[in-house]
Design a protein around this motif. Structure first.
Motif, PDB file in Angstrom:
ATOM      1  N   LEU B 105      39.229  30.489  18.579  1.00 12.67           N
ATOM      2  CA  LEU B 105      38.210  29.811  19.389  1.00 12.67           C
ATOM      3  C   LEU B 105      38.131  30.421  20.780  1.00 12.67           C
ATOM      4  O   LEU B 105      37.108  30.938  21.215  1.00 12.67           O
ATOM      5  N   ASN B 106      39.271  30.399  21.460  1.00 10.21           N
ATOM      6  CA  ASN B 106      39.298  30.778  22.866  1.00 10.21           C
ATOM      7  C   ASN B 106      39.071  32.287  23.056  1.00 10.21           C
ATOM      8  O   ASN B 106      38.175  32.711  23.787  1.00 10.21           O
ATOM      9  N   LEU B 107      39.854  33.105  22.355  1.00  9.31           N
ATOM     10  CA  LEU B 107      39.748  34.557  22.571  1.00  9.31           C
ATOM     11  C   LEU B 107      38.444  35.120  22.020  1.00  9.31           C
ATOM     12  O   LEU B 107      37.856  36.036  22.587  1.00  9.31           O
ATOM     13  N   LEU B 108      37.972  34.576  20.914  1.00  9.84           N
ATOM     14  CA  LEU B 108      36.719  35.092  20.351  1.00  9.84           C
ATOM     15  C   LEU B 108      35.527  34.708  21.242  1.00  9.84           C
ATOM     16  O   LEU B 108      34.601  35.495  21.421  1.00  9.84           O
ATOM     17  N   ALA B 109      35.577  33.495  21.812  1.00 13.77           N
ATOM     18  CA  ALA B 109      34.523  33.094  22.752  1.00 13.77           C
ATOM     19  C   ALA B 109      34.510  34.057  23.932  1.00 13.77           C
ATOM     20  O   ALA B 109      33.451  34.518  24.372  1.00 13.77           O
ATOM     21  N   GLN B 110      35.698  34.397  24.431  1.00 15.96           N
ATOM     22  CA  GLN B 110      35.771  35.343  25.551  1.00 15.96           C
ATOM     23  C   GLN B 110      35.233  36.711  25.150  1.00 15.96           C
ATOM     24  O   GLN B 110      34.491  37.354  25.894  1.00 15.96           O
ATOM     25  N   TYR B 111      35.627  37.157  23.949  1.00 12.25           N
ATOM     26  CA  TYR B 111      35.210  38.496  23.509  1.00 12.25           C
ATOM     27  C   TYR B 111      33.690  38.583  23.423  1.00 12.25           C
ATOM     28  O   TYR B 111      33.079  39.495  23.990  1.00 12.25           O
ATOM     29  N   PHE B 112      33.069  37.634  22.735  1.00 15.31           N
ATOM     30  CA  PHE B 112      31.613  37.714  22.584  1.00 15.31           C
ATOM     31  C   PHE B 112      30.901  37.463  23.906  1.00 15.31           C
ATOM     32  O   PHE B 112      29.850  38.050  24.165  1.00 15.31           O
ATOM     33  N   GLY B 113      31.481  36.590  24.748  1.00 16.29           N
ATOM     34  CA  GLY B 113      30.881  36.356  26.056  1.00 16.29           C
ATOM     35  C   GLY B 113      30.836  37.630  26.879  1.00 16.29           C
ATOM     36  O   GLY B 113      29.817  37.979  27.480  1.00 16.29           O
ATOM     37  N   LEU B 185      32.831  28.652  15.784  1.00 13.91           N
ATOM     38  CA  LEU B 185      32.540  27.900  17.006  1.00 13.91           C
ATOM     39  C   LEU B 185      32.746  28.784  18.236  1.00 13.91           C
ATOM     40  O   LEU B 185      31.928  28.804  19.156  1.00 13.91           O
ATOM     41  N   GLY B 186      33.846  29.519  18.233  1.00 17.24           N
ATOM     42  CA  GLY B 186      34.147  30.392  19.362  1.00 17.24           C
ATOM     43  C   GLY B 186      33.084  31.466  19.540  1.00 17.24           C
ATOM     44  O   GLY B 186      32.616  31.714  20.652  1.00 17.24           O
ATOM     45  N   ALA B 187      32.683  32.080  18.428  1.00 15.16           N
ATOM     46  CA  ALA B 187      31.672  33.133  18.502  1.00 15.16           C
ATOM     47  C   ALA B 187      30.358  32.562  19.010  1.00 15.16           C
ATOM     48  O   ALA B 187      29.694  33.156  19.874  1.00 15.16           O
ATOM     49  N   ALA B 188      29.975  31.379  18.502  1.00 16.29           N
ATOM     50  CA  ALA B 188      28.719  30.771  18.943  1.00 16.29           C
ATOM     51  C   ALA B 188      28.774  30.457  20.434  1.00 16.29           C
ATOM     52  O   ALA B 188      27.818  30.733  21.171  1.00 16.29           O
ATOM     53  N   LEU B 189      29.894  29.906  20.889  1.00 20.49           N
ATOM     54  CA  LEU B 189      30.033  29.612  22.324  1.00 20.49           C
ATOM     55  C   LEU B 189      29.876  30.880  23.153  1.00 20.49           C
ATOM     56  O   LEU B 189      29.163  30.909  24.148  1.00 20.49           O
ATOM     57  N   GLY B 190      30.578  31.930  22.731  1.00 20.83           N
ATOM     58  CA  GLY B 190      30.536  33.176  23.486  1.00 20.83           C
ATOM     59  C   GLY B 190      29.144  33.776  23.527  1.00 20.83           C
ATOM     60  O   GLY B 190      28.719  34.325  24.546  1.00 20.83           O
ATOM     61  N   LEU B 191      28.419  33.675  22.424  1.00 22.47           N
ATOM     62  CA  LEU B 191      27.105  34.311  22.342  1.00 22.47           C
ATOM     63  C   LEU B 191      26.022  33.495  23.036  1.00 22.47           C
ATOM     64  O   LEU B 191      25.035  34.036  23.513  1.00 22.47           O
ATOM     65  N   LEU B 198      31.337  31.026  31.696  1.00 22.25           N
ATOM     66  CA  LEU B 198      31.125  29.763  30.983  1.00 22.25           C
ATOM     67  C   LEU B 198      31.678  29.842  29.563  1.00 22.25           C
ATOM     68  O   LEU B 198      32.228  28.867  29.048  1.00 22.25           O
ATOM     69  N   ALA B 199      31.532  31.014  28.937  1.00 18.80           N
ATOM     70  CA  ALA B 199      32.079  31.198  27.590  1.00 18.80           C
ATOM     71  C   ALA B 199      33.588  31.022  27.625  1.00 18.80           C
ATOM     72  O   ALA B 199      34.175  30.324  26.789  1.00 18.80           O
ATOM     73  N   THR B 200      34.221  31.627  28.638  1.00 23.33           N
ATOM     74  CA  THR B 200      35.674  31.503  28.780  1.00 23.33           C
ATOM     75  C   THR B 200      36.061  30.040  28.981  1.00 23.33           C
ATOM     76  O   THR B 200      36.985  29.526  28.351  1.00 23.33           O
ATOM     77  N   LEU B 201      35.296  29.371  29.862  1.00 22.38           N
ATOM     78  CA  LEU B 201      35.585  27.966  30.171  1.00 22.38           C
ATOM     79  C   LEU B 201      35.476  27.105  28.911  1.00 22.38           C
ATOM     80  O   LEU B 201      36.350  26.288  28.615  1.00 22.38           O
ATOM     81  N   CYS B 202      34.383  27.301  28.152  1.00 20.55           N
ATOM     82  CA  CYS B 202      34.183  26.504  26.937  1.00 20.55           C
ATOM     83  C   CYS B 202      35.303  26.774  25.930  1.00 20.55           C
ATOM     84  O   CYS B 202      35.807  25.845  25.293  1.00 20.55           O
ATOM     85  N   GLY B 203      35.683  28.034  25.808  1.00 17.60           N
ATOM     86  CA  GLY B 203      36.766  28.379  24.896  1.00 17.60           C
ATOM     87  C   GLY B 203      38.070  27.691  25.287  1.00 17.60           C
ATOM     88  O   GLY B 203      38.781  27.134  24.452  1.00 17.60           O
TER      89      GLY B 203
END
Lengths: 357, 282
Positions: B105-113, B185-191, B198-203
């Protein structure tokens, strides 16, 4: 597969590789927020029309902010224009932006998608994602790495490479797998002359052997003059000139450019030098003059003999360059936004001055 | 020779016959250029997966240590509070799934963000690769990164709280299913996040929620918090895993929990795929 793949009659008459008409793209204004000031709407493409022929190396030249990258993003289906049409190899990319990836290879300015991969894996993965089977992708990878002299770096992650090497690895990824159109956004940024030559040789080979068309974004004037068949000069979202480098240079007439670099300051106490200074564009110790050939000869004689010579550090006499065209057409000259100009590199047709010890 | 047939690409279908005499170079007088084949879903997914997994060697191993030590630390902390029984089972299961939440969740959100903000998506967007291949390949790779951490956490936790090790095989289902739900979920947040911060924060918030709502026993929570807990996909992974520590597990309930995980996984990966398409062609 959707039915729109069938060619329609109107499209099939296209003879150019890329045909752009009346392209308009305006970025909306940005409202001020904390930390970011408001920005007005920017018309990044202002009724751009272009026609790139097949097999041509076509350049887009202009300073930062001229709208080059915005134009290229519209030609690659990444950005939807507000108005106008984009035809690539007979396909309407405004209606079918998804076809772009199957017609062209794009080298953007960013490498973040590949940064953590090794050079070899970046090329191989890109080839796989371009639709090649595993064995074909590996063969294509080996071929392009050998072509660009990247074999010794194949096992190194892009992140650990120098800027020029990383750029070269990105070029390898862009060139892997055959495409009839190559769209390259400043491909040789940061490269040493050896790598640049390898890139141009690789591009030329694709043109000669596969009939590839190359659309190149650059703000390197020297490079533009030596490799491009034709060039469009962009300024503030408009095409302000389009033609062969030679043809564009002819537009500025037979004026030559004389650059003088003084050691500390110009010896304006010498009346002839002071007279030259009236028409010179001065930038620190550097003077740039546009003169008729006869005037230029006299000026060179003046500064290379007599008391003025003692104050002279370097001089250069050059026939008009694309940069002169650029200035003559009303564009902002390169280097006015604090960028290093193109003077540091040996030019194709300049007469180098003697660098005095 | 037409563009459609790179050497060795025999399995790829040519979607339209080349006009006679048309060269690869395109339109000519014979009509539009032949489109090169698309990359197919599974081979492209495999290529993305392999590339993403190779990134682990460069960038992800330190973070995986952080994820694992965080979970181990929480279990040691809870050892003083929790004696055993249902609470101990929840702590071990929650800590194990927390590793998945941290990475997927967290790292993938950061990556895509970061990929979106830096323009890195252009690279994929100008390749004929299905959106699902990019998203699923990345999600699968991030879920795979979590395997060693989850195993270490689960085994260490079982030993620490004297829970039976016999049920750990259920992780074979828990990791991919919880991984799919959380990675989607993480990917969607990041994208979808307008800015990478914000992506990092959400993750981070998502991971904190998984931590608090997954590790702490549910019994004593207020009703509203329990609803939030029910909405979090990691909860079902935690519950499925926790049930297998019981002396006589209720396999029907385990299957139901895993089914919810799978359904949420499908939904969140579909959402992530749509988010990718949207972000790539802004």
């Amino acid at each position: 597969m959707d039915s729109v793949e069938t060619p329609n009659r109107a499209e099939s008459r296209a003879v150019s590789a890329v045909s752009v008409e009346g392209l308009v793209k305006t970025y909306p204004p940005v409202r001020a927020r904390r930390g970011t000031p408001a920005a007005p709407a920017v018309r990044a493409s202002d009724r751009i029309g272009l026609d790139v022929r097949q097999g041509e190396i076509f350049g887009l030249l202009g300073p930062n902010g001229a709208g080059k990258s915005t134009l290229v993003r519209q030609l690659t289906g990444l950005l939807r224009p507000d108005e106008g049409s984009v035809q690539v190899l007979g396909h309407d990319l405004v209606r079918h932006p998804e076809r772009a990836s199957r017609l062209l290879a794009y080298l953007g300015q960013e490498s973040s998608a590949l940064d953590e991969l090794t050079v070899g894996l970046a090329a191989e993965t890109t080839a796989r994602l371009r639709g090649l089977e595993t064995a074909a992708a590996r063969a294509a990878r080996d071929e392009v790495l050998a072509e660009l002299g990247l074999e010794p770096l194949a096992g190194r992650p892009l992140k650990k490479l120098s800027g020029g090497q990383r750029r070269l690895a990105c070029v390898a990824s862009a060139l892997v797998g055959e495409r009839p159109l190559l769209v390259l956004d400043e491909p040789t940024t940061g490269m040493d002359p050896h790598a640049r030559r390898a890139v141009w040789a690789a591009i030329d080979r694709r043109r000669a052997e596969q009939g590839a068309t190359v659309l190149l974004v650059t703000h390197n004037v020297i490079e533009a003059e030596t490799v491009l068949d034709r060039v469009a000069v962009l300024d503030r979202g408009r095409v302000i000139a389009c033609g062969t480098p030679g043809g564009l240079k002819a537009k500025v007439g037979d004026e030559v450019r004389l650059e003088l670099v003084w050691r500390e300051r110009a010896p304006v106490e010498i009346p002839e030098v002071a007279a030259l200074g009236v028409t010179a564009r001065a930038s620190g110790r550097r003077w740039t003059l546009r003169l008729s050939p006869q005037e230029a000869r006299e000026a060179v004689a003046l500064v290379t003999g007599g008391p003025a010579f003692a104050a002279l550090d370097d001089f250069r006499l050059a026939t008009p360059s694309l940069e002169d065209v650029y200035v003559a057409l009303g564009g902002r000259p390169e280097g006015t936004n604090g960028e290093p100009g193109e003077h540091g590199e040996p030019g194709g047709d300049g007469v180098e001055g003697l660098v005095k010890a | 020779m037409v563009v459609d047939a790179p050497p060795g690409a025999g399995a790829v279908t040519v979607e339209r016959a080349a006009p006679a005499g048309a060269r690869g170079a395109g339109a000519g007088v014979n009509g539009p250029a032949v489109l090169a084949p698309r990359a197919r879903l599974w081979p492209a997914l495999g290529a993305v997966y392999r590339a993403q997994l190779s990134r682990a060697r460069v960038a992800r191993i330190p973070l995986l240590f952080v994820a694992t030590f965080q979970s181990l630390g929480i279990m040691i902390l809870m050892r003083g509070v929790v004696d055993g029984g249902a609470e101990a089972r929840a702590v071990v299961a929650g800590s194990s799934v927390l590793v998945v939440a941290f990475v997927a969740l967290n790292l993938l959100a950061q990556y895509f963000g970061q990929l979106r903000a830096s323009g890195g998506l252009d690279h994929y967007a100008t390749l004929p690769v299905p959106a699902a291949s990019v998203v699923l390949g990345a999600a699968a790779a991030y879920a795979s990164f979590t395997v060693p951490g989850v195993l270490v956490t689960a085994v260490a936790g079982s030993v620490l709280f004297q829970l039976p090790l016999g049920g750990l095989w259920v992780l074979v289902a828990v990791i991919p299913l919880a991984g799919a739900a959380l990675a989607g979920l993480g990917a969607a947040l990041g994208l979808l996040a307008p800015r990478p911060e914000l992506a990092t924060l959400c993750g981070q918030l998502g991971m904190s929620a998984a931590l608090l709502l997954g590790v702490l026993p549910a019994g004593g929570m207020p009703l509203v918090v329990q609803w939030v807990r029910d909405l979090l996909p990691s909860t079902y992974g935690v519950e499925a895993f926790a049930r297998t520590f019981e002396a006589r597990p209720d396999w029907g309930a385990v299957l139901l929990d895993l089914g919810v995980c799978a359904a949420v996984g499908v939904l969140s990966l579909a959402l992530a795929t749509r988010a990718y398409r949207w972000a790539a062609t802004r």
